[in-house]
Design an enzyme around this catalytic site. Structure first.
Site, short mmCIF file in Angstrom:
data_model
loop_
_atom_site.label_atom_id
_atom_site.label_comp_id
_atom_site.label_asym_id
_atom_site.label_seq_id
_atom_site.Cartn_x
_atom_site.Cartn_y
_atom_site.Cartn_z
N GLU A 279 3.96 -41.57 -7.90
CA GLU A 279 3.54 -40.17 -8.07
C GLU A 279 4.37 -39.45 -9.11
O GLU A 279 3.92 -38.47 -9.69
CB GLU A 279 3.61 -39.42 -6.72
N HIS A 300 5.34 -67.30 -1.00
CA HIS A 300 4.26 -68.21 -0.62
C HIS A 300 2.90 -67.53 -0.71
O HIS A 300 1.92 -68.03 -0.18
CB HIS A 300 4.52 -68.75 0.79
N LYS A 414 -9.60 -35.75 -3.66
CA LYS A 414 -9.86 -34.69 -2.68
C LYS A 414 -11.12 -33.92 -3.08
O LYS A 414 -11.99 -33.64 -2.25
CB LYS A 414 -8.68 -33.71 -2.62
#
Ligand code: PA5
Length: 426
Positions: A279, A300, A414
């Site tokens: 951010e 792995h 949003k």
């Protein structure tokens, strides 16, 4: 207590320009002339925090520990990740002790999680800490509605005053209004501290104090880091060096950073790190993409990609000098598993050799490596690392040429979500 080895950065080039850029960035951060300087309150927080509120946090934590089996911490992004990181790092993997349970909620929209949480809480005595700086974020707001409904069934308005704790802006927002009108105790997210930099405010401190974590030591570790990492001396300041090397690698085409641990207790610390860096840096079409791996587990799974895939990756490894516990491998008569060559060696020694071997292998595959070592996981080292990464990301983002303290891109999802949900005005 905290050291960094930069010797495994494969491509070596003069760093002079970046040294100067990092010093310039630190200067601007400290004298508040950088972009976003109105959100730099966290820089002095380890010294200049509100002592009266700090005491209230401890008292509220005591109350919650006495009257509750669980604390539900409701928040998203910077409003819960720091607490979860420290909580998980300080918790035993397995424990039958009846400690208070901290449950994080409101950080996603899973209806199943919400429904099952409500069922789980039905017959429990619980308290709630609802955390939102803005007081308007959808995920925690929806969650709090459901939890409040359950509280209304279980507890009287008087009892709720002992069980609902609000952490939000000091004077504005829906949560502040709610706490004022219902008499809920409230704590402050300071104006000049953004969500992802807020773990050392009430945002992180209240849940951690409830968990029984020594928040004085957490602040002490951060304060030591502040002394070390605000020095305007490149050779003596590891945050400046880390920020410079990150940008150096970025300029050389390495735009993915993997934060690696060899101790799973740091798993959520890595989640906090990812949010802090992503951010803060990912904007204006720039940024180093932060990801994380738990080794040796992920050797792995994604180890193949790191070793032989695209060469746009570098690693920052956090190594713990002294594990909390260790075990020695014993000699076995039959030796069917051919492990007797390890007899007398400890599991942590094997882990450390896996780390050293992996660093050698990855560096030979042109994956640069930065190795951070702390002596052990405790409140002080976690406080130190929190501050280290905070100041590093601020300097690093300023070198990159972006405002470290805003997050304009987060609004896009949003807007689209509100449009689909037919929220008025969208
Ligand atoms: O770092 C940030 O600012 C964000 O991640 C916020 O913490 C997150 O969006 C939650 O915001 P709020 O505390 O306003 O609910």
């Amino acid at each position: 207590m905290f050291k960094i080895d930069f010797s495994n950065i494969a491509t070596q080039h003069p760093m002079d320009q970046l040294k100067n850029e990092s010093l310039d960035a630190l200067e601007k951060l400290l004298n508040k002339s950088c972009e976003g300087s109105e959100f730099t309150g966290w820089v002095d927080l380890p010294e200049n925090y509100d002592r009266e509120e700090f005491d209230r946090i401890k008292k509220a934590a005591e109350k919650i520990r006495k009257n509750s089996e669980c604390l539900v911490v409701i928040g998203i992004g910077g409003s819960y990740m720091g607490a979860k990181a420290v909580d998980y790092a300080m918790s035993d993997y397995f424990s039958s002790e009846k400690e208070i349970e901290i449950i994080y909620a409101g950080y996603q929209l899973s209806s199943t999680y919400m429904a099952q949480l409500l069922k789980y809480l039905e017959d429990k005595d619980f308290s709630v800490n609802v955390i939102s700086k803005s007081g308007t974020t959808t995920e925690p707001a929806i969650c709090f509605r459901f939890i409040k409904e359950l509280m209304d069934k279980k507890y009287s308005p008087e009892e709720q005053k002992d069980r609902i704790f609000v952490t939000t802006d000091k004077e504005k927002g829906a949560l502040k209004e709610l706490s004022n009108s219902n008499g809920f105790e409230s704590f402050i997210v300071p104006d000049d501290v953004g969500g992802r930099f807020s773990v050392l405010t009430a945002v992180g401190l209240l849940p951690l104090a409830v968990k029984g974590i020594n928040i004085d030591d957490l602040m002490l570790g951060a304060s030591e880091a502040r002394n070390d990492l605000t020095k305007k001396d490149y050779e003596d300041n590891l945050a400046l060096q880390y920020a410079s090397f990150r940008n150096y690698m970025y300029r050389n085409g390495k735009d993915i950073e993997i934060l690696v641990n060899y101790e799973m207790r740091l798993k959520y610390f890595a989640e906090w790190f990812k949010q802090l860096f992503a951010e803060s840096e990912g904007k204006d079409n720039k940024g180093i993409f932060p990801i994380s791996c738990n080794f040796t587990t992920d050797l792995h799974s994604v180890g193949q990609m790191i070793q032989d895939g695209q060469k746009n990756v570098f690693e920052t490894v956090i190594s713990i000098e002294n594990p909390q516990e260790d075990l020695v491998v014993k000699e076995e008569k039959e030796n069917l598993d051919n492990l007797n060559y390890l007899a007398g060696k400890s599991v942590d020694y094997v882990n450390k050799m896996a780390m050293k071997g992996t660093i050698t292998a990855h560096v030979s595959g042109n994956v640069d490596n930065i190795l951070i070592t702390i002596d052990e996981i405790n409140e002080k080292t976690l406080g130190y690392m929190i501050y280290f990464f905070e100041i590093s990301v601020a300097v690093s983002a300023l070198i990159l040429g972006v405002n470290p303290f805003n997050q304009p891109g987060v609004e896009e999802y949003k807007k689209q979500m509100f449009r689909l949900l037919e929220k008025p005005g969208y």
